[in-house]
Structures are given as structure tokens and as C-alpha cells.
Motif scaffolding. Sequence first.
Motif, PDB file in Angstrom:
ATOM      1  N   SER A 140      -6.995 -10.186  -2.035  1.00 53.80           N
ATOM      2  CA  SER A 140      -6.428  -8.915  -2.522  1.00 53.80           C
ATOM      3  C   SER A 140      -7.437  -7.771  -2.395  1.00 53.80           C
ATOM      4  N   LEU A 145      -4.059  -3.525   3.059  1.00 54.80           N
ATOM      5  CA  LEU A 145      -3.192  -3.835   4.204  1.00 54.80           C
ATOM      6  C   LEU A 145      -3.334  -2.846   5.367  1.00 54.80           C
ATOM      7  N   ASN A 164      -1.189 -10.309   6.812  1.00 53.59           N
ATOM      8  CA  ASN A 164      -1.844 -10.936   5.658  1.00 53.59           C
ATOM      9  C   ASN A 164      -3.079 -11.745   6.049  1.00 53.59           C
TER      10      ASN A 164
END
Length: 339
Positions: free
Chosen positions: A103, A107, A114
Motif C-alpha cells: 500500500s 497506483l 497492482n
Amino acid sequence: MSNRESLLSLNDKITAAVTLLKAGKNVAFPTETVYGLGADITNVSAINQIFEIKGRPIDHPLIVHFAEVHLLDYWAIDIPDSAWLLAEHFWPGPLTLILPKSSHVPLNVTGGQNTVGLRIPDHPIALALLKALGENKALAAPSANRFGRISPTSANHVYEEFGSEVSMILDGGPCKVGLESTIISFYNSEAILLRPGGIPVELLEETLKQKIKLKENLNTSLRAPGGLSSHYAPVTALEVWPTEYIQQRAQQLNKNGLRTALIAWSGSDYFSQVTNENTHLFLMPADPIGYGHQLYATLRELDQDDFFCMLVEAPPTDPAWLAISDRLQRASYKTSIHL
Ligand code: TXA
Ligand code: MG
């Protein structure tokens, strides 16, 4: 770079670079492979600027550079043992690992995917910069060239590409390796080669004690880096010919009065007969390390000369030359002329 900057000590330059990066600016820095155009991965506008300056499509992911192997699991999750093994063995070094992102990686850096490309570069200036930026910080750094063009292997090359569009260029001299990192992805924990590069695949196989598959041999949707066939390309047309045909091609161009650069590696005796006022011979080192180190600088230099065409002698098929063959093939993509 201004004279004032060149008088600063390396420490002062690193401090100035960190200040710029923290303010959301881009800084070009040397690595052992090629120069990178760096931005703090958490700064959205700095990352946007990188895509803009390079003219790179936003779904084309950036490699994240950091400094400490033990922080691999800060940036990635679900890391297979084989990835840890390669990281511990080859970092710092010209190896990029593609892994599921944690995390902590935004992105917009991974082009919406991912997975993330991670690498610890083996260059004292790059490492000093990354360490000065702070733990848990990282730099996204694509090669510091316009999209599709030849990667820079000196600070001057970066300046030629971008001039003052880049806030600062840290000069670390010519890059030791001269070709981009080898990129490895994982599929069911098995290592897959996405891009041949600075570390020969055989060395990785020796460490893993298993064969590394090529992406082309797998029926998966893994993303291919530099996925476009035309990449790493000079403006001048570039043709790659096997040794036995290249003389004939050079003579044909000469008959038409076309100025040609003949880039050979296998010895000047064979080629000296074809050199003349149109056909100029450039002899490259006959070993893959020397050749790789010089390739981009040579293509850049010849690109600035007034050649109609660069004729490149095909490199040996030995696996140690794989990255060089790959780059030459991509550089020659636009050529449509045949004997
Ligand atoms: O040696 C290098 O790798 C240099 C230096 C500066 O570290 N960097 C470099 O970056 O070559 P760039 O952006 O020019 O090329 C990175 C390649 C791209 O082709 C991209 O598609 C691929 O890495 N890549 C990055 N993240 C990826 C991902 N998550 N999945 C698949 N490919 C990825
Ligand atoms: Mg690139």
C-alpha cells in the motif's frame, strides 16, 4: 549545469537534490545502468511531471528505486523466496524485480497495476541520494530520455535530452554498465525474464538453481516492459545484418552515394576493404561488457552526424549478448529497407 553547481561538494549537491525532490521537483541521477529521472513516489505532481517531460503514456509503469534490501517487504507483498534470494544476492545491482505492490506504492507510479518494479541501484551517488531522502522514501526513476529514445549513459546525454526542463542533473560520470537493468517477474513463484539487461540471465539461474523462462514462452498476461517493439531508437535508420551480408549492404549504399556508419565488432581486417568516403567503420569491443558499455553513447554520437544509415553487424548469439541483441532489434524496428 551552472559553474556554481559544479563547485559544490558532492554532499552539498545531494542536500540540494533532496530539497528539490521534497519540493516536488525532478532530479536526474546516475546509476550503474543508465541515468534516471527521479521523483519522490509520494508526490503526485512530481510523478505527473515525469510522464509529461518524457512524453510517456501514463499506463507505462515506473521503476521504484530504494536503498536497503531489508525494506523490500515495505514496498512489496507476497514476496516469493526466489525473489528474496535474487535481491540479497544481486542488490545493489542492475536487477529489477516485479512484485505485488504494497500500500506504500501509489497506483499512478505503477501505471494502475497492482505490481511494482523495484531496484536498488549500484552507484554511490544514487545510494547517497536515496539514503539522504530518508528511510521509507523512494524515487521513481525511468531512464532520463524522451519516450522511445536512447537511454542516457552520461550527464551530458541527459542535458541533451531535456536541457533545463530537469531541475538538477547529478553528474556521476559515464555509467559502468551502459544498458538498463535485467527485469524479472514471478509467476507462481517462478522467475520469468521480462527484459534482458545488465545482469546476464545465466548468473541469475546459477543463484536460483533453476532455468528462467522467457515471457514469450508463457501463456500469461504478464506485461512486457518496453512493450513497444520500437524503443531505444536513434533517429537515423538502423539496420542489423549478419556478418556475411553486411559488406554487400554497405557496397549497395555506397553505390547510391549514401553516407553509412558501419558498426562492427568482429575485427577491422574484414571490414577495412569496404570503408571509403561514404562508408565509415566504427569498431566496437568484441566482448559484451565493453560493447554494452559503449553502445548507447556510440549510437547517440553517430545520430548527430549526417549518416543516411547505421549498419550494425549482428552480435554473437551467445546468451551473454542477449541484452545487446534485444536493444539492437528494438532500435532497428522502423527499418523497412532490405537487400
Ligand atoms: O536500469 C534501469 O532499469 C533504469 C535505471 C534508471 O534504473 N530504469 C529504466 O526505467 O530503464 P524505464 O522506465 O526506462 O524502464 C522500466 C521498464 C519499463 O519498460 C516498464 O514497462 C517496466 O520497466 N516496468 C516497470 N514496472 C513494471 C511492472 N509493474 N510490470 C511490468 N513491467 C514494469
Ligand atoms: Mg527507458
